[in-house]
Design a protein around this motif. Structure first.
Motif, short mmCIF file in Angstrom:
data_model
loop_
_atom_site.label_atom_id
_atom_site.label_comp_id
_atom_site.label_asym_id
_atom_site.label_seq_id
_atom_site.Cartn_x
_atom_site.Cartn_y
_atom_site.Cartn_z
N MET A 1 -9.21 14.18 -18.11
CA MET A 1 -8.00 13.77 -17.40
C MET A 1 -8.37 12.82 -16.27
SD MET A 1 -4.65 14.82 -17.41
CE MET A 1 -3.23 14.56 -16.35
N PRO A 2 -7.86 11.60 -16.29
CA PRO A 2 -8.21 10.66 -15.23
C PRO A 2 -7.70 11.13 -13.88
CG PRO A 2 -6.43 9.78 -16.60
CD PRO A 2 -6.93 11.02 -17.28
N GLY A 3 -8.46 10.83 -12.83
CA GLY A 3 -8.05 11.22 -11.50
C GLY A 3 -6.99 10.30 -10.93
N LYS A 4 -6.59 10.61 -9.72
CA LYS A 4 -5.60 9.79 -9.04
C LYS A 4 -6.21 8.44 -8.69
CE LYS A 4 -3.57 13.82 -6.70
NZ LYS A 4 -3.34 14.43 -5.36
N PRO A 5 -5.40 7.38 -8.65
CA PRO A 5 -5.89 6.12 -8.12
C PRO A 5 -6.37 6.31 -6.68
CG PRO A 5 -3.76 5.81 -9.20
CD PRO A 5 -4.00 7.29 -9.12
N VAL A 6 -7.41 5.58 -6.33
CA VAL A 6 -7.95 5.64 -4.97
C VAL A 6 -7.83 4.25 -4.34
CG1 VAL A 6 -9.95 6.16 -3.53
CG2 VAL A 6 -9.57 7.45 -5.65
N LEU A 7 -7.17 4.19 -3.19
CA LEU A 7 -6.91 2.92 -2.52
C LEU A 7 -7.89 2.76 -1.37
CD1 LEU A 7 -4.38 3.48 -4.20
CD2 LEU A 7 -2.98 2.72 -2.25
N HIS A 8 -8.59 1.64 -1.34
CA HIS A 8 -9.56 1.35 -0.29
C HIS A 8 -9.01 0.23 0.59
CE1 HIS A 8 -12.94 3.65 -2.16
NE2 HIS A 8 -12.26 3.39 -3.26
N TYR A 9 -8.73 0.57 1.84
CA TYR A 9 -8.15 -0.42 2.77
C TYR A 9 -8.17 0.20 4.16
CZ TYR A 9 -5.23 -4.60 3.55
OH TYR A 9 -4.75 -5.83 3.93
N ALA B 1 4.22 4.59 -5.54
CA ALA B 1 5.19 5.62 -5.17
C ALA B 1 6.45 5.53 -6.02
CB ALA B 1 5.54 5.49 -3.69
N ALA B 2 6.95 4.32 -6.23
CA ALA B 2 8.15 4.14 -7.05
C ALA B 2 7.93 4.62 -8.47
CB ALA B 2 8.58 2.67 -7.04
N ALA B 3 6.70 4.43 -8.96
CA ALA B 3 6.36 4.88 -10.32
C ALA B 3 6.11 6.38 -10.38
CB ALA B 3 5.12 4.13 -10.81
N GLY B 4 6.13 7.04 -9.23
CA GLY B 4 5.90 8.48 -9.20
C GLY B 4 4.45 8.87 -9.36
N VAL B 5 3.55 7.97 -8.97
CA VAL B 5 2.12 8.20 -9.14
C VAL B 5 1.50 8.65 -7.81
CG1 VAL B 5 -0.09 7.15 -9.79
CG2 VAL B 5 2.03 6.43 -10.91
N GLU B 6 0.87 9.80 -7.82
CA GLU B 6 0.15 10.25 -6.63
C GLU B 6 -1.15 9.47 -6.50
OE1 GLU B 6 -0.46 14.44 -6.74
OE2 GLU B 6 1.69 14.92 -6.67
N PHE B 7 -1.51 9.16 -5.26
CA PHE B 7 -2.74 8.40 -5.04
C PHE B 7 -3.45 8.90 -3.80
CE2 PHE B 7 0.79 6.05 -3.14
CZ PHE B 7 0.34 5.76 -1.87
N GLU B 8 -4.74 8.61 -3.74
CA GLU B 8 -5.55 8.94 -2.58
C GLU B 8 -5.91 7.66 -1.84
OE1 GLU B 8 -8.95 11.04 -4.01
OE2 GLU B 8 -7.79 12.71 -4.83
N GLU B 9 -6.25 7.81 -0.57
CA GLU B 9 -6.64 6.66 0.23
C GLU B 9 -7.97 6.93 0.93
OE1 GLU B 9 -3.35 4.20 1.95
OE2 GLU B 9 -2.38 6.16 2.10
N LYS B 10 -8.84 5.95 0.88
CA LYS B 10 -10.08 6.00 1.64
C LYS B 10 -10.03 4.84 2.63
CE LYS B 10 -12.97 8.34 -1.77
NZ LYS B 10 -14.24 8.31 -2.54
N PHE B 11 -9.85 5.19 3.90
CA PHE B 11 -9.63 4.17 4.91
C PHE B 11 -10.94 3.59 5.43
CE2 PHE B 11 -5.79 6.94 5.59
CZ PHE B 11 -4.90 6.05 5.01
N VAL C 1 -11.16 -6.67 0.37
CA VAL C 1 -10.18 -5.63 0.05
C VAL C 1 -8.79 -6.27 0.17
CG1 VAL C 1 -11.59 -3.66 0.70
CG2 VAL C 1 -10.29 -4.85 2.47
N PRO C 2 -7.77 -5.67 -0.46
CA PRO C 2 -7.71 -4.32 -1.00
C PRO C 2 -8.47 -4.18 -2.32
CG PRO C 2 -5.64 -5.46 -1.41
CD PRO C 2 -6.45 -6.35 -0.50
N MET C 3 -8.89 -2.91 -2.55
CA MET C 3 -9.50 -2.54 -3.81
C MET C 3 -8.91 -1.20 -4.25
SD MET C 3 -11.96 -0.46 -5.44
CE MET C 3 -13.38 -0.06 -4.40
N VAL C 4 -8.58 -1.11 -5.53
CA VAL C 4 -8.02 0.13 -6.08
C VAL C 4 -8.87 0.59 -7.25
CG1 VAL C 4 -6.03 1.18 -7.22
CG2 VAL C 4 -5.67 -0.45 -5.35
N GLU C 5 -9.33 1.81 -7.17
CA GLU C 5 -10.01 2.45 -8.30
C GLU C 5 -8.95 3.11 -9.17
OE1 GLU C 5 -13.92 4.44 -7.53
OE2 GLU C 5 -13.18 4.40 -5.47
#
Length: 221
Positions: A1-9, A24-34, A55-59
């Motif tokens: 099962m793929p994990g949540k997208p991770v946002l780097h910014y 968020a509009a797509a209903g997708v939970e995501f994580e952030e690494k600041f 950046v930005p970079m999204v995994e």
């Protein structure tokens, strides 16, 4: 099962805020690494995560995506927010690029030198009221449908509604003469996924304050 997208910014709006809105509009939970320091940015550059050193970079889905438009197009395609055919996608791209032209001015406004802000704010107000908002109002009036393209939610609607909120922070009466844009904002804002994102405590970022501006200088300068 793929994990949540991770946002780097950094912990602010910038070029990542449209990505947050679309996920968020797509209903997708995501994580952030600041990013908090120059070393954080250097680490991403040195480990090969940033193709163009930016950046930005999204995994997501095993990829490390950079370039905001590429990120947004991938998310829109993955979550059915990118039209049903190439003609609809062309319109979505056109409308989204118009939004991006003004949105970048708005997002960078807090980071501008104080002596340039009055002129920048005047330009934002003028372009919003006299160029961009009339264009989108005309589109909605021309087809009398609920959304900009194909009478269904697309990334163009999400981007435009984000812009409307941001412009109103700088120009509270900007939408006074645009009833169809007001209606679109209300319609999109009432979608369950967007409504949740607009609540306090979400990953939506507030207007970049002085602390955020100083933080970006620490990271990028």
């Amino acid at each position: 099962m793929p994990g949540k997208p991770v946002l780097h910014y950094f912990n602010g709006r910038g070029r990542m805020e449209p990505v947050r809105w679309l996920l968020a509009a797509a209903g997708v939970e995501f994580e952030e690494k600041f990013l908090k320091t120059r070393d954080d940015l250097a680490r991403l550059r040195n480990d090969g995560s940033l193709m163009f050193q930016q950046v930005p970079m999204v995994e997501i889905d095993g990829m490390k995506l950079v370039q905001t438009k590429a990120i947004l197009n991938y998310i829109a395609s993955k979550y059915n927010l990118y039209g049903k055919d190439i003609k609809e996608r062309a319109l979505i791209d056109m409308y989204s690029e118009g939004v991006a032209d003004l949105e970048l001015m708005v997002l960078y406004f807090p980071h501008m030198p104080p002596g340039e802000k009055d002129a920048a704010l005047a330009t934002i107000k003028d372009k919003a009221r006299n160029r961009y908002f009339p264009a989108y109002e005309k589109v909605l009036k021309s087809h009398e449908q609920d959304y900009l393209v194909g009478n269904r939610l697309s990334r163009a609607d999400v981007s435009l509604v984000e812009l409307l909120y941001h412009v109103e922070e700088l120009d509270p009466s900007a939408l006074a003469n645009f009833p169809l844009l007001e209606a679109l904002r209300t319609r999109v804002s009432n979608l369950p996924t967007v409504k949740k994102f607009l609540q306090p405590g979400s990953q939506r970022k507030p207007f970049d304050d002085a602390k955020c501006v100083e933080s970006t200088k620490t990271i990028f300068s």
